[in-house]
Design a protein around this motif. Structure first.
Motif, PDB file in Angstrom:
ATOM      1  N   TRP A 185      10.307  54.232 -58.418  1.00 34.15           N
ATOM      2  CA  TRP A 185       9.471  53.887 -57.274  1.00 34.15           C
ATOM      3  C   TRP A 185       8.078  53.411 -57.699  1.00 34.15           C
ATOM      4  CZ3 TRP A 185      10.806  52.987 -52.450  1.00 34.15           C
ATOM      5  CH2 TRP A 185      12.018  53.490 -51.981  1.00 34.15           C
ATOM      6  N   PHE A 186       7.529  54.058 -58.686  1.00 35.86           N
ATOM      7  CA  PHE A 186       6.193  53.640 -59.132  1.00 35.86           C
ATOM      8  C   PHE A 186       6.244  52.281 -59.831  1.00 35.86           C
ATOM      9  CE2 PHE A 186       4.927  58.193 -58.721  1.00 35.86           C
ATOM     10  CZ  PHE A 186       3.908  57.969 -57.810  1.00 35.86           C
ATOM     11  N   HIS A 187       7.400  51.963 -60.430  1.00 36.88           N
ATOM     12  CA  HIS A 187       7.549  50.639 -61.028  1.00 36.88           C
ATOM     13  C   HIS A 187       7.493  49.572 -59.918  1.00 36.88           C
ATOM     14  CE1 HIS A 187       8.703  47.808 -64.169  1.00 36.88           C
ATOM     15  NE2 HIS A 187       9.593  47.291 -63.329  1.00 36.88           N
ATOM     16  N   LEU A 188       8.173  49.825 -58.797  1.00 36.85           N
ATOM     17  CA  LEU A 188       8.114  48.922 -57.655  1.00 36.85           C
ATOM     18  C   LEU A 188       6.681  48.812 -57.125  1.00 36.85           C
ATOM     19  CD1 LEU A 188       9.309  47.234 -55.349  1.00 36.85           C
ATOM     20  CD2 LEU A 188       9.893  49.370 -54.178  1.00 36.85           C
ATOM     21  N   LEU A 189       6.022  49.951 -56.966  1.00 38.65           N
ATOM     22  CA  LEU A 189       4.660  49.961 -56.445  1.00 38.65           C
ATOM     23  C   LEU A 189       3.702  49.200 -57.355  1.00 38.65           C
ATOM     24  CD1 LEU A 189       2.629  50.946 -54.339  1.00 38.65           C
ATOM     25  CD2 LEU A 189       2.427  53.074 -55.662  1.00 38.65           C
ATOM     26  N   ALA A 190       3.856  49.424 -58.665  1.00 38.45           N
ATOM     27  CA  ALA A 190       2.960  48.764 -59.622  1.00 38.45           C
ATOM     28  C   ALA A 190       3.108  47.252 -59.574  1.00 38.45           C
ATOM     29  CB  ALA A 190       3.255  49.281 -61.032  1.00 38.45           C
ATOM     30  N   ARG A 191       4.370  46.790 -59.486  1.00 35.06           N
ATOM     31  CA  ARG A 191       4.589  45.338 -59.444  1.00 35.06           C
ATOM     32  C   ARG A 191       4.017  44.722 -58.169  1.00 35.06           C
ATOM     33  NH1 ARG A 191       8.475  42.905 -62.601  1.00 35.06           N
ATOM     34  NH2 ARG A 191       7.766  41.049 -61.491  1.00 35.06           N
ATOM     35  N   VAL A 192       4.179  45.413 -57.057  1.00 30.83           N
ATOM     36  CA  VAL A 192       3.649  44.904 -55.799  1.00 30.83           C
ATOM     37  C   VAL A 192       2.130  44.849 -55.839  1.00 30.83           C
ATOM     38  CG1 VAL A 192       3.446  45.357 -53.338  1.00 30.83           C
ATOM     39  CG2 VAL A 192       5.659  45.623 -54.462  1.00 30.83           C
ATOM     40  N   MET A 193       1.495  45.886 -56.415  1.00 36.29           N
ATOM     41  CA  MET A 193       0.028  45.904 -56.501  1.00 36.29           C
ATOM     42  C   MET A 193      -0.482  44.815 -57.436  1.00 36.29           C
ATOM     43  SD  MET A 193      -0.804  48.080 -54.324  1.00 36.29           S
ATOM     44  CE  MET A 193      -2.551  48.036 -54.648  1.00 36.29           C
ATOM     45  N   GLN A 194       0.277  44.545 -58.504  1.00 33.53           N
ATOM     46  CA  GLN A 194      -0.124  43.456 -59.400  1.00 33.53           C
ATOM     47  C   GLN A 194      -0.180  42.132 -58.645  1.00 33.53           C
ATOM     48  OE1 GLN A 194       2.568  43.346 -62.706  1.00 33.53           O
ATOM     49  NE2 GLN A 194       1.843  45.264 -63.582  1.00 33.53           N
ATOM     50  N   PHE A 195       0.828  41.931 -57.840  1.00 30.82           N
ATOM     51  CA  PHE A 195       0.843  40.692 -57.076  1.00 30.82           C
ATOM     52  C   PHE A 195      -0.296  40.665 -56.062  1.00 30.82           C
ATOM     53  CE2 PHE A 195       2.034  38.265 -53.337  1.00 30.82           C
ATOM     54  CZ  PHE A 195       2.201  37.016 -53.915  1.00 30.82           C
ATOM     55  N   LYS A 196      -0.582  41.813 -55.434  1.00 32.47           N
ATOM     56  CA  LYS A 196      -1.661  41.896 -54.451  1.00 32.47           C
ATOM     57  C   LYS A 196      -2.993  41.460 -55.063  1.00 32.47           C
ATOM     58  CE  LYS A 196      -3.870  45.112 -51.227  1.00 32.47           C
ATOM     59  NZ  LYS A 196      -5.232  44.955 -51.693  1.00 32.47           N
ATOM     60  N   MET A 197      -3.246  41.959 -56.242  1.00 31.22           N
ATOM     61  CA  MET A 197      -4.503  41.607 -56.899  1.00 31.22           C
ATOM     62  C   MET A 197      -4.539  40.125 -57.261  1.00 31.22           C
ATOM     63  SD  MET A 197      -5.406  44.902 -59.288  1.00 31.22           S
ATOM     64  CE  MET A 197      -3.797  45.027 -60.049  1.00 31.22           C
ATOM     65  N   LYS A 198      -3.369  39.587 -57.619  1.00 31.49           N
ATOM     66  CA  LYS A 198      -3.331  38.186 -58.025  1.00 31.49           C
ATOM     67  C   LYS A 198      -3.603  37.259 -56.839  1.00 31.49           C
ATOM     68  CE  LYS A 198       0.664  36.518 -59.270  1.00 31.49           C
ATOM     69  NZ  LYS A 198       1.854  36.215 -60.100  1.00 31.49           N
ATOM     70  N   VAL A 199      -3.007  37.557 -55.677  1.00 32.67           N
ATOM     71  CA  VAL A 199      -3.183  36.665 -54.539  1.00 32.67           C
ATOM     72  C   VAL A 199      -4.527  36.866 -53.853  1.00 32.67           C
ATOM     73  CG1 VAL A 199      -0.724  36.438 -54.108  1.00 32.67           C
ATOM     74  CG2 VAL A 199      -1.999  38.243 -52.965  1.00 32.67           C
ATOM     75  N   GLU A 200      -5.129  38.040 -53.998  1.00 34.63           N
ATOM     76  CA  GLU A 200      -6.429  38.277 -53.371  1.00 34.63           C
ATOM     77  C   GLU A 200      -7.493  37.348 -53.924  1.00 34.63           C
ATOM     78  OE1 GLU A 200      -7.212  42.403 -53.833  1.00 34.63           O
ATOM     79  OE2 GLU A 200      -6.557  42.919 -51.806  1.00 34.63           O
ATOM     80  N   THR A 201      -7.338  36.985 -55.186  1.00 30.67           N
ATOM     81  CA  THR A 201      -8.322  36.093 -55.804  1.00 30.67           C
ATOM     82  C   THR A 201      -8.192  34.665 -55.266  1.00 30.67           C
ATOM     83  OG1 THR A 201      -6.797  35.595 -57.619  1.00 30.67           O
ATOM     84  CG2 THR A 201      -8.305  37.449 -57.919  1.00 30.67           C
TER      85      THR A 201
END
Length: 574
Positions: free
Chosen positions: A513-529
């Protein structure tokens, strides 16, 4: 009656009701002349016919009245398409009723009158000339001009009418029919193909040729051998102005076939008909004539070239040819020809081809089919699809059956990649390792296979990579791809949920589950920029899905329940 007529003559709808009333009245109680004038004035043709037939037992005069009205309008060039069409249809209907022995518009002509009525009508129609009309057989000419196809249907009733029990001697049917056919040919067909300003167009000429051929093939008429030869030639030749002979193309081919099947072979030369038919694209005619010669290559080749319904019937043709093969050598030669045309046969109908091949060829012969189809991967795929759908893979050993599955999946990845996931989920007769290489570019299918091997993180990564690609590529058009994005994300969540209940260690569940969460957060940070509003849209969508941590909380709840049970037991023991 006059008051009655005045009331109903105010509109077309009321006139139609008036005609229906007249058709139900006792004609002997009416003023004959008054009603006849009324019918002519208001174009009540059905009522006019009914009055003459029932009041005077006269079947010819109403026909003459209608014909004269039509001819009068034609001479005066008074064109009214709607009224002309109605009048023409009424003429055809009335003739059809008379020749079929029916009383117009209902009932039957008395048996004792049937033949007499038919002969009276024929005598009227076949008058060679009229003083006020220079055309030959002007009445036949007029009816052919009104509607050639419909009039020929009416004439066919003359040929097909069953002999009545009338005491009057019936005319000689073959002679009568032949005389009518000769007259029709003289009127409709030009003496030479290059005749200009002929009154009947090409379509009318073809209608007559087809009509005569069908009647002769059905043995309802008898025609001379010279006429049969002429029909064969006229039906075979290619028209100058239609290129592919589009005018009644299928009807012409059918008529030619029906003639060839019934007339003696001495009346025509195969090679001449084949040459003409080939030029006219009558490929079924060519196929038929070659089949009589046992020339299997040409028979199959021309049937496959045909563009009509015959092409779909090729497997019935092949079964018939195999059954009729005079020797085993001929049978082997035919089977060889079939194999040479294997790719085209499968392109006609892969399922029908499979059924035919399975019932015709031995297992050893069928093993070569896939190799023969290698230059045609799409046909190879269709053949395999039919083979696997039928469940019949007995032609292949256990080792080669696995290879067949791999080939099928590889071809499916090329031609129908959207079906791969569903297929590998429903089937297990394939090796996972080689199949993983085949589905490398299909993340959902790859994820499924990795999950089966136990590589849960790899399976999850495959889905997340797909999600990452979708979101990165389609961020600017997010709403258009909303369902696709959400589907992939939900698949990832469901993978975690499904396996959370199978894993025994909390650490393994957390890792997933944390692997899923980590990948989603990585994408969140990427698109926020790049675009904060798009990021909010994306995560708003994902968070409106199912309970994304349901698998994890479920495990925790189960552990808490187990602890509570143990505490209760300890309390009870105390």
């Amino acid at each position: 009656m006059q008051t009655f007529v005045r009331h109903y003559s105010r509109s077309q709808v009321l006139l139609e009701r008036l005609e229906q009333c007249l058709l139900h009245l006792d004609v002997l109680s009416l003023d004959f002349q008054q009603v006849v004038l009324l019918c002519k004035e208001h174009h009540l043709w059905s009522a006019l016919i009914y009055i003459y037939n029932n009041a005077l037992n006269d079947f010819v005069t109403p026909l003459d009245e209608l014909m004269n009205i039509y001819l009068s309008k034609r001479k005066k060039r008074l064109r009214d398409e709607i009224q002309d069409k109605k009048l023409g249809e009424k003429l055809m209907d009335y003739l059809a009723y008379c020749f079929a022995g029916k009383s117009y518009p209902r009932g039957l002509i008395p048996i004792s009158q049937k033949d007499a009525v038919k002969m009276q009508i024929l005598d009227y129609l076949t008058v060679p000339g009229l003083s006020d009309d220079e055309r030959p057989y002007p009445r036949l000419f007029t009816l052919l001009e009104v509607d050639t196809k419909e009039f020929l249907k009416v004439v066919s009733l003359v040929f097909q009418a069953a002999p009545s029990t009338s005491p009057a001697p019936a005319p000689s049917q073959p002679l009568s029919a032949q005389s009518i056919v000769k007259t029709l040919i003289a009127l409709v067909l030009p003496p030479r193909r290059d005749t200009k300003d002929w009154p009947f167009n090409q379509e009318s000429q073809v209608e007559l040729l087809v009509f005569i051929s069908k009647q002769y093939a059905a043995r309802t008429i008898d025609i001379t051998q010279e006429m049969v030869q002429r029909l064969l030639t006229l039906l075979s030749v290619k028209e100058k102005d239609t290129g592919l002979q589009s005018v009644l193309f299928e009807e012409r081919q059918e008529a030619l076939l029906s003639l060839l099947r019934i007339c003696p072979e001495s009346l025509y030369k195969d090679s001449d008909i084949i040459e003409l038919a080939d030029q006219s694209h009558y490929y079924e005619v060519c196929s038929y004539l070659y089949s009589k010669k046992h020339n299997y290559e040409a028979t199959i080749r021309y049937r496959l070239k045909d563009k009509t319904h015959y092409k779909a019937q090729i497997f019935d043709l092949l079964r018939s040819l195999l059954h009729e093969c005079p020797t085993e050598r001929d049978r082997s030669h035919l089977k060889k020809t079939i194999i040479e045309n294997l790719s085209e046969l499968i392109s006609v109908n892969s399922k029908s081809a499979l059924i035919f091949l399975l019932e015709t060829f031995s297992q050893e012969e069928r093993r070569s089919f896939l190799r023969l189809l290698e230059p045609y991967p799409l046909l190879q795929y269709k053949f395999l699809q039919s083979l696997i759908d039928s469940g019949d893979t007995t032609d292949f050993s256990q080792s080669s059956a696995g290879e067949i599955q791999q080939l099928y999946i590889r071809l499916m990845c090329t031609f129908e990649p959207e079906k791969v996931l569903g297929y590998i989920q429903s089937c297990s007769d394939y090796e996972i390792g080689p199949t993983l290489k085949l589905v490398e570019n299909l993340p959902e299918a790859k994820s499924h296979l990795l999950e089966r091997t136990g590589d849960l993180l790899g399976a999850l990564d495959s889905l997340l990579t797909r999600l990452d690609a979708l979101l990165t590529a389609d961020l600017l058009h997010f709403l258009e791809f909303e369902k696709r994005i959400k589907k992939v994300f939900d698949d990832a969540v469901q993978l975690c949920q499904r396996n959370s209940q199978k894993l025994t260690k909390t650490s393994e569940i957390e890792r997933l589950w944390f692997h899923l969460l980590a990948r989603v957060m990585q994408f969140k940070m990427k698109v926020e920029t790049r675009d904060t509003s798009s990021s909010v849209q994306v995560f708003g969508l994902l968070l409106t899905g199912p309970d994304h941590v349901e698998g994890y909380t479920h495990k925790e709840k189960e552990e808490e329940k187990e602890k509570e049970k143990e505490q209760e037991k300890e309390s009870g023991n105390e």
